[in-house]
Design a protein around this motif. Structure first.
Motif, PDB file in Angstrom:
ATOM      1  N   PHE A 185       0.838  -1.192   0.000  1.00  0.00           N
ATOM      2  CA  PHE A 185       0.000   0.000   0.000  1.00  0.00           C
ATOM      3  C   PHE A 185       0.880   1.251   0.000  1.00  0.00           C
ATOM      4  N   THR A 186       0.594   2.153  -0.905  1.00  0.00           N
ATOM      5  CA  THR A 186       1.345   3.407  -0.969  1.00  0.00           C
ATOM      6  C   THR A 186       1.266   4.162   0.351  1.00  0.00           C
ATOM      7  N   SER A 187       0.101   4.100   1.004  1.00  0.00           N
ATOM      8  CA  SER A 187      -0.118   4.853   2.240  1.00  0.00           C
ATOM      9  C   SER A 187       0.774   4.389   3.375  1.00  0.00           C
ATOM     10  N   ALA A 188       1.365   3.186   3.276  1.00  0.00           N
ATOM     11  CA  ALA A 188       2.199   2.650   4.360  1.00  0.00           C
ATOM     12  C   ALA A 188       3.592   3.262   4.385  1.00  0.00           C
ATOM     13  N   PHE A 189       3.979   3.943   3.306  1.00  0.00           N
ATOM     14  CA  PHE A 189       5.359   4.410   3.212  1.00  0.00           C
ATOM     15  C   PHE A 189       5.630   5.726   3.944  1.00  0.00           C
ATOM     16  N   ALA A 190       4.596   6.492   4.246  1.00  0.00           N
ATOM     17  CA  ALA A 190       4.822   7.790   4.898  1.00  0.00           C
ATOM     18  C   ALA A 190       5.563   7.633   6.222  1.00  0.00           C
ATOM     19  N   ALA A 191       5.155   6.669   7.039  1.00  0.00           N
ATOM     20  CA  ALA A 191       5.785   6.473   8.349  1.00  0.00           C
ATOM     21  C   ALA A 191       7.164   5.845   8.243  1.00  0.00           C
ATOM     22  N   ALA A 192       7.532   5.387   7.043  1.00  0.00           N
ATOM     23  CA  ALA A 192       8.852   4.797   6.826  1.00  0.00           C
ATOM     24  C   ALA A 192       9.807   5.791   6.180  1.00  0.00           C
ATOM     25  N   THR A 193       9.340   7.003   5.963  1.00  0.00           N
ATOM     26  CA  THR A 193      10.093   7.994   5.200  1.00  0.00           C
ATOM     27  C   THR A 193      10.534   9.156   6.088  1.00  0.00           C
ATOM     28  N   VAL A 194      11.782   9.533   5.971  1.00  0.00           N
ATOM     29  CA  VAL A 194      12.341  10.682   6.695  1.00  0.00           C
ATOM     30  C   VAL A 194      13.075  11.550   5.682  1.00  0.00           C
ATOM     31  N   ASP A 195      12.677  12.796   5.594  1.00  0.00           N
ATOM     32  CA  ASP A 195      13.310  13.733   4.645  1.00  0.00           C
ATOM     33  C   ASP A 195      13.343  13.161   3.227  1.00  0.00           C
TER      34      ASP A 195
END
Length: 441
Positions: free
Chosen positions: A133-143
């Motif tokens: 899910f594309t939506s799952a990547f936000a919490a895995a992303t920093v800067d």
């Protein structure tokens, strides 16, 4: 549904292992607590079925197919894991593959140079990224860089309601905030609490703010808070959200004595399935415990669910959701190149497979795998699973729970101030000022 997904503690247990800055004492041992003899790859997981079995089976299958690049697996009970991972990461002796919940904890790892940048890994394994899910990547992303692999199951926050009570008062579930407020006196007059809430746990209160901030200010409102923008907590949309939740408290929307009710005891769920409360905002993980403990409440078709109501004039996308987007695994930046190579192969080929997807579905979870809903047809809970799948996979944004997205210090202040806000001992403006101070500290 299995016990693994019936409590927030089970869902968020990995998140409790917040990272510490480098410089802690070594855990001892010649190769360190997270290192395999000979510099091979290691992976830590938590005990507790069914998740432990699914994770172990995945590693066993990978090792059988890759005898020259096996993973050494270690499992820990929750409290032991928290102590060991703090020390190991601080001493640069972490396992090669590190369980994390993303968000503020992951950001600390990144800031301390403790985890590997996996942006290039995903560029080389585009097929894996497209699976999730594309939506799952936000919490895995920093800067704008990806530092963790989303995996396992999704757990959004859901608006539940008691169908029988709604039929008794001749009402429909609310689709807007105004409709929700209008239902409060209807249920009060019927002698029923409009909303159940385990307010003593405090994070349950937080879920109301998470949705109101999103519906009123859009995803960018909390993003500005997460990014540390000065004055973000005091923006007009923030004050509006804080005011609305206090309006609901003042109107008698929540069950009397909610500040003394605990979520961990499932007392808030019991109010819903015994007919003493008409509605409840809670994590998808409570479906399993209500099915187990609520008699025929679930199996008899008395439980209803929906997305959170919209707010008239709000900037938020009505498809956006909040909660726990997935589980995550990061990779230690301090591992040997040999260990990193083996770990990357497991993350690419062994973590998300047809077998693990089926196992998570069989356990009662909704995998974050695109198309995994094709496996729901044999379940008696297919309608529920499909709802959760659609809510998560179709979300314009999936905001991570605030106490995981924020730094540990800010999260502690958040829960303290939320208790005051819901207790009406603090105004919206005072809440905002307190959070501004905590965020700046």
């Amino acid at each position: 549904m299995n016990e693994q997904f019936t409590t927030r503690r089970a869902v968020l247990t990995l998140a409790l292992a917040a990272p510490l800055a480098a410089g802690l004492a070594s855990c001892g041992g010649s190769s360190g607590p997270g290192q395999a003899t000979g510099g091979g790859a290691t992976m830590w997981i938590l005990t507790g079925q069914p998740a432990e079995g699914i994770r172990t089976d995945a590693v066993d299958a990978f090792n059988k197919a890759n005898p020259d690049g096996e993973l050494t697996l270690s499992s820990f009970q929750n409290d032991a894991y928290k102590a060991k991972i703090r020390t190991a990461i601080g001493a640069a002796q972490a396992p090669t593959i590190i369980p994390t919940w993303g968000g503020g904890g992951l950001r600390d790892y990144v800031g301390n140079g403790q985890v590997e940048d996996l942006t290039g890994f995903f560029a080389e394994n585009a097929g894996l990224k497209d699976k999730l899910f594309t939506s799952a990547f936000a919490a895995a992303t920093v800067d704008d860089k990806i530092y963790a692999v989303p995996c396992e199951v999704v757990s959004p926050i859901v608006f539940f309601y008691n169908k029988t009570l709604f039929e008794q008062v001749g009402a429909q579930p609310p689709t807007t905030w105004d409709e929700l407020m209008a239902l409060v006196p209807v249920f009060v007059d019927a002698g029923v609490a409009p909303l159940s809430l385990g307010g003593q746990s405090r994070w349950t209160n937080m879920m109301w703010l998470e949705y109101l901030y999103d519906r009123i200010g859009g995803a960018e409102l909390f993003t500005s808070i997460y990014d540390g923008e000065p004055g973000a907590w005091s923006k007009p949309d923030s004050i509006d959200a804080l005011t609305k939740v206090q309006d609901l408290v003042k109107a008698g929307g929540f069950v009397k004595g909610f500040a003394s009710i605990t979520a961990d005891s499932n007392a808030d769920q019991a109010l819903l399935y015994t007919g003493r409360a008409a509605m409840m905002l809670h994590g998808s993980w409570v479906f399993g415990s209500m099915k187990t403990d609520g008699g025929d409440f679930v199996t008899g078709g008395h439980l209803g669910w929906s997305a959170f109501p919209t707010v008239t004039g709000g900037k938020g996308d009505p498809t956006s959701t909040v909660g726990n987007p997935s589980g995550y695994y990061a990779m230690s930046a301090k591992a040997s190149e040999k260990a990193k190579t083996a770990a990357k192969k497991f993350l690419a080929d062994g973590l998300v497979t047809d077998a693990t997807t089926k196992a998570w579905i069989d356990s009662g979870g909704v995998p974050i795998v695109v198309g995994s809903d094709s496996g729901f047809s044999g379940s008696e809970d297919a309608d529920w699973l499909q709802f959760v799948y659609d809510l998560a996979s179709g979300a314009a944004t999936f905001q991570q729970s605030w106490d995981q997205a924020l730094s540990p210090t800010a999260a502690d202040a958040l829960l303290d101030n939320i208790e005051k806000l819901f207790g009406l001992s603090q105004t919206p403006q005072e809440f905002a000022a307190a959070m501004e101070a905590a965020s700046a500290g």
